[in-house]
Design an enzyme around this catalytic site. Structure first.
Site, PDB file in Angstrom:
ATOM      1  N   SER A 123       0.450  -9.556   3.238  1.00 30.46           N
ATOM      2  CA  SER A 123      -0.686  -8.948   2.553  1.00 30.46           C
ATOM      3  C   SER A 123      -1.970  -9.731   2.792  1.00 30.46           C
ATOM      4  O   SER A 123      -1.956 -10.964   2.884  1.00 30.46           O
ATOM      5  CB  SER A 123      -0.405  -8.891   1.057  1.00 30.46           C
ATOM      6  OG  SER A 123      -1.560  -8.509   0.331  1.00 30.46           O
ATOM      7  N   TYR A 146      -6.923  -4.870   3.910  1.00 27.90           N
ATOM      8  CA  TYR A 146      -7.874  -4.137   3.082  1.00 27.90           C
ATOM      9  C   TYR A 146      -9.233  -4.237   3.764  1.00 27.90           C
ATOM     10  O   TYR A 146      -9.585  -5.297   4.294  1.00 27.90           O
ATOM     11  CB  TYR A 146      -7.984  -4.744   1.684  1.00 27.90           C
ATOM     12  CG  TYR A 146      -6.783  -4.556   0.808  1.00 27.90           C
ATOM     13  CD1 TYR A 146      -6.387  -3.289   0.404  1.00 27.90           C
ATOM     14  CD2 TYR A 146      -6.053  -5.650   0.345  1.00 27.90           C
ATOM     15  CE1 TYR A 146      -5.284  -3.103  -0.415  1.00 27.90           C
ATOM     16  CE2 TYR A 146      -4.958  -5.481  -0.485  1.00 27.90           C
ATOM     17  CZ  TYR A 146      -4.574  -4.205  -0.853  1.00 27.90           C
ATOM     18  OH  TYR A 146      -3.485  -4.025  -1.674  1.00 27.90           O
ATOM     19  N   THR A 172      -4.146  -0.359   4.647  1.00 28.97           N
ATOM     20  CA  THR A 172      -3.913   0.277   3.348  1.00 28.97           C
ATOM     21  C   THR A 172      -5.122   1.133   2.997  1.00 28.97           C
ATOM     22  O   THR A 172      -6.247   0.644   2.962  1.00 28.97           O
ATOM     23  CB  THR A 172      -3.656  -0.779   2.263  1.00 28.97           C
ATOM     24  OG1 THR A 172      -2.426  -1.455   2.562  1.00 28.97           O
ATOM     25  CG2 THR A 172      -3.545  -0.138   0.888  1.00 28.97           C
ATOM     26  N   LYS A 244      -1.027   3.015   5.784  1.00 30.54           N
ATOM     27  CA  LYS A 244      -0.162   2.951   4.600  1.00 30.54           C
ATOM     28  C   LYS A 244      -0.869   3.609   3.419  1.00 30.54           C
ATOM     29  O   LYS A 244      -1.985   3.222   3.068  1.00 30.54           O
ATOM     30  CB  LYS A 244       0.170   1.502   4.263  1.00 30.54           C
ATOM     31  CG  LYS A 244       1.050   1.318   3.035  1.00 30.54           C
ATOM     32  CD  LYS A 244       1.401  -0.158   2.863  1.00 30.54           C
ATOM     33  CE  LYS A 244       2.277  -0.390   1.651  1.00 30.54           C
ATOM     34  NZ  LYS A 244       1.524  -0.277   0.390  1.00 30.54           N
ATOM     35  N   HIS A 268       1.508   3.035  -3.230  1.00 28.32           N
ATOM     36  CA  HIS A 268       1.084   1.685  -3.619  1.00 28.32           C
ATOM     37  C   HIS A 268       1.936   1.149  -4.771  1.00 28.32           C
ATOM     38  O   HIS A 268       1.443   0.495  -5.691  1.00 28.32           O
ATOM     39  CB  HIS A 268      -0.396   1.673  -4.018  1.00 28.32           C
ATOM     40  CG  HIS A 268      -1.088   0.368  -3.731  1.00 28.32           C
ATOM     41  ND1 HIS A 268      -1.851   0.164  -2.616  1.00 28.32           N
ATOM     42  CD2 HIS A 268      -1.115  -0.799  -4.420  1.00 28.32           C
ATOM     43  CE1 HIS A 268      -2.337  -1.066  -2.622  1.00 28.32           C
ATOM     44  NE2 HIS A 268      -1.888  -1.682  -3.702  1.00 28.32           N
TER      45      HIS A 268
END
Length: 379
Positions: A123, A146, A172, A244, A268
């Site tokens: 992440s 992100y 994402t 995603k 999520h």
């Protein structure tokens, strides 16, 4: 309040004498091990948590149609994702702040992934840097991104991931704003800043009215992110890009049309829009929409090997596991993560044997019956 390190070396080890026999039991061990604020952060969902519960419950509404008298003396669970071999169609989903669960954080998770011969998606919100994770072990890693208001920051993260050997980028797309996570608001959750952002982003936020994570995301996340920005991302990296956060046929078609490398069906972890559908209920819709043009991976609610089996039968190439990994890490560190993955692999192997499927490619749509099919049969 006790520090997290005192929980780790003291009280929680006394409570961890028993060895769990399934993945769900790791959640209770994690609840006992962690300060309430941290457990709630990992376990909680958005608002009424309807989707959080339904992500798990929806699997129970799908039944398996086993075939008999098939030679299952040897079961082969191995498969490939984007050309990379993994021991079973079970990958580690991107989840943030693993050091809240264990002092070694994502480095321990990465080592468990390597030992399990699977892929870890790191992440952006990791509490270890991508460089630390890359140097912790030798395994295939993807990087989850992100996109922030400052695009130069996103570009810097992408280039660092590429430089450090990450093999794919997982974009994402379901966080234009942070979902309302009421447990974090009540707890006034104080989340440490991502190590990957150190030296890149410094924004002080006022979190008096809720969690600092909510305030930070409001100040930094780019709500203008749209389809054309995927083209921009493709222009700055050679890594394949997976999207995603897709839940509909319409968005799946768009993703295939713009040429991304794959789709991850995800809500999520039910932490964004409550009353969005349980992911397993829309998986087949997305699979049909892309028509085999790109791989479809699955994320959300997997707690049993039979869940993995059902997702594969409905068209997923592999599943991602998030909370169970963190709960395993909180309970028993790197060993706990390995045990979680092994439990799911053992259960999947048994489900395949009892359903007459000696290999992953033998798992077909005919092996499951959905709730919709059951209801239609009653008309």
């Amino acid at each position: 309040m006790k520090t997290h390190s005192s929980f780790y070396v003291g009280d929680r080890q006394k409570k961890m004498a028993g060895e769990p026999v399934n993945v769900n039991e790791f959640q209770e061990l994690a609840r006992e091990a962690l300060p309430k604020m941290y457990y709630d952060y990992y376990a909680g969902g958005a608002e009424d948590q309807y989707t959080l519960k339904d992500n798990v419950e929806a699997f129970k509404r799908i039944t398996i149609r086993p075939r008999i008298l098939v030679d299952v003396s040897r079961i082969d669970m191995s498969t490939t994702v984007l050309g990379y071999n993994i021991s079973a169609p079970i990958m580690i989903a991107p989840t943030g702040l693993h050091k809240l669960a264990h002092p070694e954080g994502e480095a321990a998770t990465a080592r468990a992934a390597a030992a399990s011969k699977t892929i870890m998606i790191l992440s952006t919100g990791s509490s270890c840097t991508m460089e630390e994770v890359a140097s912790s072990c030798n395994t295939v890693r993807f990087f989850q991104l992100y996109v922030y208001k400052r695009r130069d920051l996103a570009a810097a993260l992408v280039h660092r991931a590429e430089k450090n050997g990450y093999k794919a980028l997982v974009l994402t797309v379901d966080v234009p704003r942070l979902g309302r996570r009421e447990a974090d608001i009540k707890n006034k959750m104080i989340a440490p800043r991502s190590k990957n952002l150190e030296g890149l982003l410094s924004i002080e936020v006022d979190s008096n009215s809720g969690s600092n994570l909510e305030a930070f995301c409001k100040a930094t996340m780019d709500a203008s992110l749209c389809w054309k920005d995927v083209e921009w991302l493709r222009s700055i990296t050679n890594m394949p890009i997976l999207i995603k956060g897709i839940l509909t046929r319409e968005d799946a078609i768009k993703a295939a049309e713009i040429g991304v490398a794959g789709i991850i069906v995800s809500n999520h972890g039910a932490r964004q829009l409550d009353y969005s559908p349980a992911t397993i209920t829309v998986l087949e819709e997305v699979v049909h929409a892309v028509g085999g043009k790109i791989p479809v991976l699955f994320d959300g609610g997997v707690r049993r090997g039979t869940d993995v089996f059902k997702a594969l039968a409905l068209g997923a190439e592999a599943v991602l596991i998030g909370r169970p990994v963190v709960f395993g890490l909180a309970a028993k560190g790197e060993h706990g993560v390995k045990r979680v993955i092994q439990m799911l692999k053992d259960e999947l192997e048994l489900a395949m044997a009892l359903s007459g499927c000696p290999s992953v490619k033998d798992i077909t749509r005919s092996h499951v019956r959905t709730e919709r099919e059951r209801l239609l049969s009653m008309l």
